[in-house]
Design a protein around this motif. Structure first.
Motif, PDB file in Angstrom:
ATOM      1  N   ASP A 372      34.637 -15.940  44.271  1.00 28.82           N
ATOM      2  CA  ASP A 372      33.896 -16.743  43.279  1.00 28.82           C
ATOM      3  C   ASP A 372      32.327 -16.841  43.522  1.00 28.82           C
ATOM      4  OD1 ASP A 372      36.182 -17.062  41.835  1.00 28.82           O
ATOM      5  OD2 ASP A 372      36.648 -19.072  42.698  1.00 28.82           O
ATOM      6  N   CYS A 373      32.044 -17.149  44.927  1.00 27.64           N
ATOM      7  CA  CYS A 373      30.662 -17.256  45.241  1.00 27.64           C
ATOM      8  C   CYS A 373      29.879 -15.911  45.239  1.00 27.64           C
ATOM      9  CB  CYS A 373      30.524 -17.741  46.688  1.00 27.64           C
ATOM     10  SG  CYS A 373      31.098 -19.571  47.011  1.00 27.64           S
ATOM     11  N   ILE A 374      30.321 -14.888  45.407  1.00 26.90           N
ATOM     12  CA  ILE A 374      29.642 -13.621  45.525  1.00 26.90           C
ATOM     13  C   ILE A 374      29.519 -13.073  44.123  1.00 26.90           C
ATOM     14  CG2 ILE A 374      29.927 -11.239  46.183  1.00 26.90           C
ATOM     15  CD1 ILE A 374      31.059 -12.007  48.939  1.00 26.90           C
ATOM     16  N   SER A 375      30.337 -13.341  43.410  1.00 23.93           N
ATOM     17  CA  SER A 375      30.383 -12.810  41.883  1.00 23.93           C
ATOM     18  C   SER A 375      29.464 -13.861  41.052  1.00 23.93           C
ATOM     19  CB  SER A 375      31.684 -12.863  41.298  1.00 23.93           C
ATOM     20  OG  SER A 375      32.189 -14.068  41.149  1.00 23.93           O
ATOM     21  N   GLY A 376      29.182 -14.764  41.549  1.00 23.55           N
ATOM     22  CA  GLY A 376      28.388 -15.957  40.684  1.00 23.55           C
ATOM     23  C   GLY A 376      29.208 -16.697  39.764  1.00 23.55           C
ATOM     24  N   ARG A 377      30.637 -16.459  39.761  1.00 27.03           N
ATOM     25  CA  ARG A 377      31.516 -17.109  38.935  1.00 27.03           C
ATOM     26  C   ARG A 377      31.293 -18.740  39.212  1.00 27.03           C
ATOM     27  NH1 ARG A 377      34.815 -12.965  39.469  1.00 27.03           N
ATOM     28  NH2 ARG A 377      36.002 -14.028  41.043  1.00 27.03           N
ATOM     29  N   ALA A 378      31.408 -18.899  40.406  1.00 26.42           N
ATOM     30  CA  ALA A 378      31.357 -20.502  40.778  1.00 26.42           C
ATOM     31  C   ALA A 378      29.853 -21.072  40.489  1.00 26.42           C
ATOM     32  CB  ALA A 378      31.814 -20.624  42.277  1.00 26.42           C
ATOM     33  N   GLU A 379      29.733 -22.067  39.729  1.00 27.57           N
ATOM     34  CA  GLU A 379      28.452 -22.657  39.731  1.00 27.57           C
ATOM     35  C   GLU A 379      28.197 -23.452  40.723  1.00 27.57           C
ATOM     36  OE1 GLU A 379      26.242 -22.239  37.296  1.00 27.57           O
ATOM     37  OE2 GLU A 379      27.421 -20.588  36.083  1.00 27.57           O
ATOM     38  N   PRO A 380      26.970 -23.221  41.098  1.00 27.42           N
ATOM     39  CA  PRO A 380      26.692 -24.336  42.290  1.00 27.42           C
ATOM     40  C   PRO A 380      26.647 -25.853  41.843  1.00 27.42           C
ATOM     41  CG  PRO A 380      24.812 -22.588  41.999  1.00 27.42           C
ATOM     42  CD  PRO A 380      25.924 -22.511  40.729  1.00 27.42           C
ATOM     43  N   GLY A 381      27.383 -26.667  42.578  1.00 24.34           N
ATOM     44  CA  GLY A 381      27.492 -28.081  42.055  1.00 24.34           C
ATOM     45  C   GLY A 381      28.498 -28.638  43.142  1.00 24.34           C
ATOM     46  N   ALA A 383      31.476 -29.339  42.699  1.00 30.02           N
ATOM     47  CA  ALA A 383      33.080 -28.803  42.749  1.00 30.02           C
ATOM     48  C   ALA A 383      32.942 -27.731  43.777  1.00 30.02           C
ATOM     49  CB  ALA A 383      33.297 -28.211  41.273  1.00 30.02           C
ATOM     50  N   LEU A 384      31.769 -26.901  43.581  1.00 32.84           N
ATOM     51  CA  LEU A 384      31.836 -25.669  44.750  1.00 32.84           C
ATOM     52  C   LEU A 384      31.404 -26.421  46.239  1.00 32.84           C
ATOM     53  CD1 LEU A 384      31.574 -22.800  45.397  1.00 32.84           C
ATOM     54  CD2 LEU A 384      29.179 -22.862  44.696  1.00 32.84           C
ATOM     55  N   ARG A 385      30.902 -27.276  46.278  1.00 30.28           N
ATOM     56  CA  ARG A 385      30.419 -27.968  47.545  1.00 30.28           C
ATOM     57  C   ARG A 385      31.929 -28.445  48.076  1.00 30.28           C
ATOM     58  NH1 ARG A 385      25.894 -29.831  45.111  1.00 30.28           N
ATOM     59  NH2 ARG A 385      26.828 -32.055  44.491  1.00 30.28           N
ATOM     60  N   ALA A 386      32.541 -29.146  47.403  1.00 33.04           N
ATOM     61  CA  ALA A 386      33.838 -29.559  47.614  1.00 33.04           C
ATOM     62  C   ALA A 386      34.800 -28.640  48.004  1.00 33.04           C
ATOM     63  CB  ALA A 386      34.464 -30.339  46.775  1.00 33.04           C
ATOM     64  N   ARG A 387      34.761 -27.405  47.452  1.00 31.32           N
ATOM     65  CA  ARG A 387      35.655 -26.377  47.859  1.00 31.32           C
ATOM     66  C   ARG A 387      35.337 -25.898  49.289  1.00 31.32           C
ATOM     67  NH1 ARG A 387      36.166 -21.778  43.374  1.00 31.32           N
ATOM     68  NH2 ARG A 387      37.327 -21.120  44.842  1.00 31.32           N
ATOM     69  N   MET A 388      34.082 -25.678  49.451  1.00 32.57           N
ATOM     70  CA  MET A 388      33.609 -25.228  50.725  1.00 32.57           C
ATOM     71  C   MET A 388      33.746 -26.303  51.874  1.00 32.57           C
ATOM     72  SD  MET A 388      29.961 -23.166  49.627  1.00 32.57           S
ATOM     73  CE  MET A 388      29.900 -22.287  51.136  1.00 32.57           C
ATOM     74  N   THR A 389      33.531 -27.299  51.657  1.00 27.03           N
ATOM     75  CA  THR A 389      33.862 -28.465  52.831  1.00 27.03           C
ATOM     76  C   THR A 389      35.486 -28.439  52.957  1.00 27.03           C
ATOM     77  OG1 THR A 389      32.180 -29.673  51.748  1.00 27.03           O
ATOM     78  CG2 THR A 389      33.624 -30.810  53.116  1.00 27.03           C
ATOM     79  N   ASP A 394      29.884 -26.692  55.863  1.00 26.75           N
ATOM     80  CA  ASP A 394      28.904 -27.668  55.120  1.00 26.75           C
ATOM     81  C   ASP A 394      27.978 -26.804  54.259  1.00 26.75           C
ATOM     82  OD1 ASP A 394      27.286 -29.779  54.453  1.00 26.75           O
ATOM     83  OD2 ASP A 394      27.340 -30.669  56.442  1.00 26.75           O
ATOM     84  N   PRO A 395      27.999 -27.047  53.072  1.00 25.35           N
ATOM     85  CA  PRO A 395      26.914 -26.178  52.202  1.00 25.35           C
ATOM     86  C   PRO A 395      25.607 -26.867  52.076  1.00 25.35           C
ATOM     87  CG  PRO A 395      28.304 -27.498  50.836  1.00 25.35           C
ATOM     88  CD  PRO A 395      28.933 -27.747  52.284  1.00 25.35           C
ATOM     89  N   ARG A 396      25.277 -27.961  53.045  1.00 19.20           N
ATOM     90  CA  ARG A 396      24.071 -28.420  53.119  1.00 19.20           C
ATOM     91  C   ARG A 396      23.387 -27.725  54.209  1.00 19.20           C
ATOM     92  NH1 ARG A 396      25.862 -34.501  53.648  1.00 19.20           N
ATOM     93  NH2 ARG A 396      27.477 -33.397  54.991  1.00 19.20           N
ATOM     94  N   LYS A 397      24.068 -27.460  54.923  1.00 17.58           N
ATOM     95  CA  LYS A 397      23.127 -26.695  56.107  1.00 17.58           C
ATOM     96  C   LYS A 397      23.236 -25.365  55.943  1.00 17.58           C
ATOM     97  CE  LYS A 397      25.363 -29.947  59.428  1.00 17.58           C
ATOM     98  NZ  LYS A 397      26.261 -30.096  60.616  1.00 17.58           N
TER      99      LYS A 397
END
Length: 601
Positions: A372-381, A383-389, A394-397
């Motif tokens: 989803d991240c590579i294809s760009g289907r997952a919009e930054p926001g 929801a995506l930060r929560a999935r990565m966490t 940690d998407p902030r780093k």
């Protein structure tokens, strides 16, 4: 699309029912591509739900074993859960009556007729009687017309009345004692896949433990009454039996806590001996021990063996026909005292199966998130930060994207260890991708970890700049670096340092490559296509190596004279100044882009 249509679509995706999904897709008016994506998401949700359901089933059954009070209630729960986790129309448990040579259904779920729920039949007949002999897993997709089944007319009449077409039966046994069978059945033709067989086999092993456990409990109760007059001897025997019951309970608790070391410690305390667990890939070294492991796996029973260190007893940990390891107790154990060893092996196998199911689900989830991240289907926001966490990143780093080419079969754990940082790692686009939470260059470290087993491994990298929306670009840059390594050779390359060629190739991957980039090389492309030559590669090598014609000839595996002849042909197609004229840079970029494209293909 209305809010109601969106709500129905989301509900259908989560529920996974095909009919509901198709109606929701129609109501939402999705395009064919969007509808296909919705079906893939629904299939993924359904697969994840099945994995969670299997893990929950094994844990719930284990909990019942730990606090067993009524054996009939446990067997009823096993039938209910078997049906739920497999999705079969019915499930039932049979017990063997060895005095009469028959087996009979004692608990069932989903059966409609009393005649079917109380079937009693000779061992070896039908699917039920054949499975209850303990010889093998038995299945049929058309019971009544299956010529491989030993039919009995009264039983066939009951089967027709119930409407059953397909049956899968798995033996239940503990230490070679066949207790009965666990079966599922459907009122339609079904070819049961290996996944279903493994699930039913895993639950059947727990059912066998439950039956053996309840028999031991009844034996303890009878022993307490019988030995009341012989108090001293009775206390000793009662203590031994209660210890075995407590051992079973603690094994179940260890499985629930995912504590393999705890199971090994319990077994070591029972036999007062060292206990080792060998994985299926471990080579024990000693040929005698290797042969004994083969015998233990094939027989499914504890096996005595003489090792270089002395006497030992081994038992294979198997579930669903898969060998998950071998338990080695470094002491000779009498046949009558091997129950604890076999029970521990069964629980180790169950723990390994649960670990594998959860690891598969985790890896599938990581692949979906990376894709989803590579294809760009997952919009930054959020929801995506929560999935990565949820995956520990940690998407902030700072983040680093790696594209890894390796022939190593089990490269995933090697890459994870080498990163030394939280990361998403999965196979994507024919190579491994890793999105690591790190600011330091880590590509060289990953290559060094792979190189001892795969000297040809290569790693491309790129930093993620700014927010998560830069991940698709970082992946294109790392992939471009990997393609460049394959073309030009090397081990590690930072895609952010490739320069103008890298920018062009990234633009090409993103679908925005300016027209005309390849135009300077098209006369060579057309000539090669019409004459079966390779002037594109020849011109590329000449421009790569400059005036060093012997080096260019060596790279092309041809004689320098042959190279000069080809250069003359190129000059007739492109003009005499093709090596040094004003258009040299444009031609070089076009040739590099063509060669990079070939290396990717």
């Amino acid at each position: 699309m209305t809010d109601l249509a969106i709500a129905r679509l989301l509900s259908a995706l989560e529920g996974g029912l095909p009919g509901d999904l198709e109606r929701a897709v129609d109501d939402a008016g999705l395009s064919p591509d969007a509808a296909a994506s919705a079906r893939r998401v629904a299939a993924t949700c359904a697969a994840a739900a099945r994995s969670r359901l299997l893990v929950d089933t094994l844990y719930d059954t284990a909990t019942d074993l730990a606090g067993i009070a009524d054996p009939d209630q446990v067997l009823a729960a096993i039938a209910q859960r078997t049906r739920a986790v497999t999705g079969a129309d019915m499930a039932y448990v049979s017990l063997n009556d060895h005095a009469t040579g028959e087996t009979y259904i004692c608990q069932s779920d989903g059966v409609r007729t009393r005649e079917y729920a109380t079937i009693r039949m000779p061992l070896g007949t039908g699917v039920l009687g054949k499975a209850a002999t303990g010889m093998a897993v038995v299945s049929t997709s058309d019971y009544v017309d299956d010529p491989t089944i030993v039919h009995l007319d009264p039983i066939d009449a009951i089967v027709r009345l119930e409407g059953v077409k397909s049956i899968l039966g798995v033996p239940m046994n503990v230490q070679g004692r066949i207790q009965g069978a666990l079966l599922i059945a459907d009122r339609r033709q079904v070819d049961y896949p290996a996944e279903t067989r493994e699930i039913v086999d895993a639950i059947a092993r727990q059912a066998a433990v439950a039956i053996d456990h309840s028999a031991r409990l009844a034996h303890v109760t009878a022993a307490l009454e019988e030995l009341g007059a012989r108090e001293d001897a009775g206390r000793a025997r009662m203590g031994a039996m209660q210890s075995l019951l407590d051992f079973d309970r603690r094994l179940v608790e260890a499985v629930g806590a995912r504590d393999q070391a705890g199971i090994v410690g319990l077994l070591s305390a029972v036999y007062d001996a060292r206990v080792d667990v060998l994985s299926p890939d471990d080579d024990p070294g000693d040929p005698i021990l290797r042969a004994a492991i083969t015998s233990a796996v094939s027989s499914g029973l504890p096996f005595p063996v003489s090792t270089p260190g002395g006497q030992a007893t081994i038992c294979a940990a198997q579930v669903g026909g898969s060998h998950h390891g071998t338990v080695v107790v470094h002491t000779a154990i009498p046949v009558a005292e091997r129950d604890a060893l076999e029970h521990a092996a069964v629980h180790l196998g169950l723990a390994a199966l649960i670990d594998r199911i959860e690891a598969d689900a985790e890896q599938r989830s990581q692949y979906e998130l990376l894709d989803d991240c590579i294809s760009g289907r997952a919009e930054p926001g959020a929801a995506l930060r929560a999935r990565m966490t949820r995956h520990g990143v940690d998407p902030r780093k700072p983040l680093m994207m790696l594209a890894i080419r390796t022939s190593l079969p089990d490269a995933l754990p090697v890459v994870r260890r080498a990163l030394r940082a939280p990361a998403l790692v999965a196979e994507h686009g024919g190579h491994l991708c890793a999105l690591a939470q790190t600011a330091e260059p880590c590509a060289r470290r990953v290559w060094a970890a792979l190189a001892p087993a795969d000297p040809d491994a290569q790693v491309g990298s790129s930093r993620v700049h700014g927010n998560l929306g830069d991940i698709p670009r970082a992946h294109r840059s790392a992939d471009t670096a990997l393609a460049s390594l394959r073309l030009l050779g090397g081990e590690v390359l930072d895609g952010d340092t490739i320069g103008s060629l890298g920018a062009l190739l990234e633009a090409e991957q993103a679908g925005s490559l300016p027209r005309g980039v390849r135009a300077p090389a098209l006369p060579l492309v057309d000539y090669d296509a019409g004459h079966g030559t390779d002037l594109v590669r020849t011109a590329w090598a000449v421009l790569e190596f400059g005036p060093q014609l012997p080096a260019a000839a060596a790279a092309l595996f041809i004689h320098p004279n042959t190279l000069r002849q080809r250069m003359h042909r190129i000059a007739t197609l492109l003009g005499e100044g093709w090596q040094a004229g004003a258009g040299r840079l444009d031609l070089h970029l076009a040739l590099r882009a063509l060669m990079m494209e070939r290396s990717r293909g």
